[in-house]
Write an enzyme that holds these catalytic residues in place. Structure first.
Site, PDB file in Angstrom:
ATOM      1  N   ASP A   9       0.921  -1.296  -0.129  1.00 17.86           N
ATOM      2  CA  ASP A   9       0.011   0.106  -0.114  1.00 17.86           C
ATOM      3  C   ASP A   9       0.784   1.234  -0.010  1.00 17.86           C
ATOM      4  OD1 ASP A   9      -2.050   1.612   0.338  1.00 17.86           O
ATOM      5  OD2 ASP A   9      -1.875   1.740   2.664  1.00 17.86           O
ATOM      6  N   ASP A  11       0.211   5.185   0.811  1.00 17.19           N
ATOM      7  CA  ASP A  11      -0.184   5.902   1.890  1.00 17.19           C
ATOM      8  C   ASP A  11      -0.167   5.421   3.141  1.00 17.19           C
ATOM      9  OD1 ASP A  11      -0.442   7.956  -0.133  1.00 17.19           O
ATOM     10  OD2 ASP A  11      -2.735   7.548  -0.244  1.00 17.19           O
TER      11      ASP A  11
HETATM   12 MG   LIG Z   1      -2.862   3.326   3.544  1.00 16.05          MG
END
Ligand SMILES: [Mg+2]
Ligand SMILES: [Zn+2]
Length: 178
Positions: A9, A11
């Site tokens: 992932d 962010d």
């Molecule tokens: Mg995230």
């Protein structure tokens, strides 16, 4: 040859979670995350970023600006002699663009990568800071890792049937220990 890899992932795992990141200036790597990627590369893992970018569907972010943000990420990593193997994003949001296969927790982005690379999914890891990332990994039948950066600390307190296989303080701790 089968390839093991990490689906990351973006962010809250690689860079600071700011909530709908839309200004390239707000893209800031988390402490230790660049080093973590370096360690993972040295261990011969492929690194693929998969990120929901519903800000595009919501009209806060253009695909062009998203590209600028990713170019910045790639450039900084390149300066550190790290190359990502791929970046996938979902620009959709069901309320604005209707349902799609790629928005996490759907496994669409992972399955797309699986078609491109000869991936041993069961020995690959999905690493994220939300239970939705963990659910994505489970939907794709990867191993799952929750990191306690970004939303991680809040997410781990939620009552949920979604249990990550592993939990690490941050990406670097994962990289060192895997
Ligand atoms: Mg995230
Ligand atoms: Zn999508």
């Amino acid at each position: 040859m089968l390839i093991y890899l990490h689906f990351l992932d973006r962010d809250g795992v690689l860079n600071k979670e700011v909530g709908y990141l839309s200004n390239p200036n707000d893209f800031v790597f988390l402490e230790g995350s660049i080093e973590a990627l370096k360690i993972l590369k040295q261990k011969d893992y492929l690194l693929i970023v998969i990120t929901n970018q519903a800000a595009v569907a919501r009209g806060f972010l253009t695909v062009e600006t998203l590209q600028v943000i990713h170019n910045k990420m790639v450039k900084i990593l390149k300066e550190n002699k790290i190359s990502l193997d791929d970046i996938y994003y979902c620009p959709h949001h069901p309320e604005f663009t209707g349902p799609c296969d790629c928005r996490k927790p759907n496994p669409g982005m992972i399955l797309k990568a699986k078609l491109k690379f000869n991936i041993d999914i069961r020995n690959s890891y999905m690493i994220g800071d939300t239970l939705s990332d963990i659910e994505t990994g489970k939907n794709a039948r990867c191993k799952t890792v929750l990191v306690l950066t970004g939303y991680g600390k809040k997410e781990i307190k939620k009552e949920s049937s979604i249990i990550p296989d592993m939990i690490f303080k941050n990406l670097k701790e994962f990289a060192i220990n895997i």
